[in-house]
Design a protein around this motif. Structure first.
Motif, short mmCIF file in Angstrom:
data_model
loop_
_atom_site.label_atom_id
_atom_site.label_comp_id
_atom_site.label_asym_id
_atom_site.label_seq_id
_atom_site.Cartn_x
_atom_site.Cartn_y
_atom_site.Cartn_z
N THR A 11 68.00 13.96 34.94
CA THR A 11 66.92 14.25 35.89
C THR A 11 67.16 13.48 37.19
N THR A 12 66.33 13.76 38.17
CA THR A 12 66.44 13.00 39.42
C THR A 12 66.16 11.52 39.17
N ASP A 24 57.34 13.49 35.32
CA ASP A 24 58.09 14.70 34.98
C ASP A 24 59.06 15.10 36.09
N LEU A 27 65.18 18.41 36.43
CA LEU A 27 66.61 18.27 36.11
C LEU A 27 67.41 18.35 37.40
N ARG A 57 61.32 18.73 31.91
CA ARG A 57 62.75 18.43 31.74
C ARG A 57 63.24 18.82 30.36
N THR A 156 72.08 11.46 28.49
CA THR A 156 71.47 12.77 28.69
C THR A 156 72.45 13.84 28.22
#
Length: 182
Positions: A11-12, A24, A27, A57, A156
């Motif tokens: 994700t960021t 939240d 991605l 995500r 991830t």
């Protein structure tokens, strides 16, 4: 019962090394590629249920790696409260024990380890016998595996398969590396 646990793609927040928890963040493009790369690993397997955290995500990772999953809030990451949005360095400097030990903590203005693990285990124990695919978060995977010899946050885009009754990690498929237990 066999549980397949997939950690959502990057994700960021994870790319910028920030604590997400119940936040939240979306991605990244790399996260989308990580999730899509799991499709051939999962493809062809049969599941009695496919679930995801209700955070986007995890929902998006499920769609990219598998298809539609049933969202459930009990599969959310730990609510890290005041630590959400902090850099890993800031969080580690102030509350390092939360992340290193990942046991017996109370996130400031957030969730206790006991409450977090309780809701995750309650979800898993509510499942019918069979094989289940869950799209979740690093903390959820760690909570379910830390007493099974995998006491760390996995990368991830990782898939971890558990034999729930035997309390055993069967497969760990991290991007570029797959390990099977004997």
């Amino acid at each position: 019962m066999e549980i397949w646990l997939v950690r959502h793609g990057e994700t960021t927040y994870s790319a910028s090394k920030r604590v997400a928890g119940w936040s939240d963040p979306p991605l990244t493009e790399k996260g989308r590629r990580q999730a899509a790369a799991l499709r051939p690993v999962i493809d062809g397997a049969r599941f009695d249920g496919v679930w995801s955290s209700d955070l986007q995500r995890a929902v998006e990772s499920a769609r990219l790696a598998w298809g539609e999953a049933t969202p459930d809030a009990r599969l959310r990451e730990c609510n890290f409260g005041a630590l959400e949005g902090c850099s890993y360095h800031e969080a580690d400097t102030t509350y390092g024990e939360v992340f290193r030990a990942f046991r017996n903590f109370q996130a400031p203005e957030g969730e206790s380890h006991a409450d977090f693990c309780g809701r995750v285990v309650q979800f898993v124990e509510s499942l019918n016998p069979g094989r289940h695919l869950l799209f979740v978060h690093g903390g959820v995977i760690r909570a379910l595996t830390q007493d099974l010899g995998l006491d760390r946050f996995v990368a991830t885009g990782t898939l971890v398969t558990l034999d729930w009754e035997a309390a055993k990690v069967v497969v760990k498929h991290e991007p570029g590396n797959t390990e099977r237990s004997a």
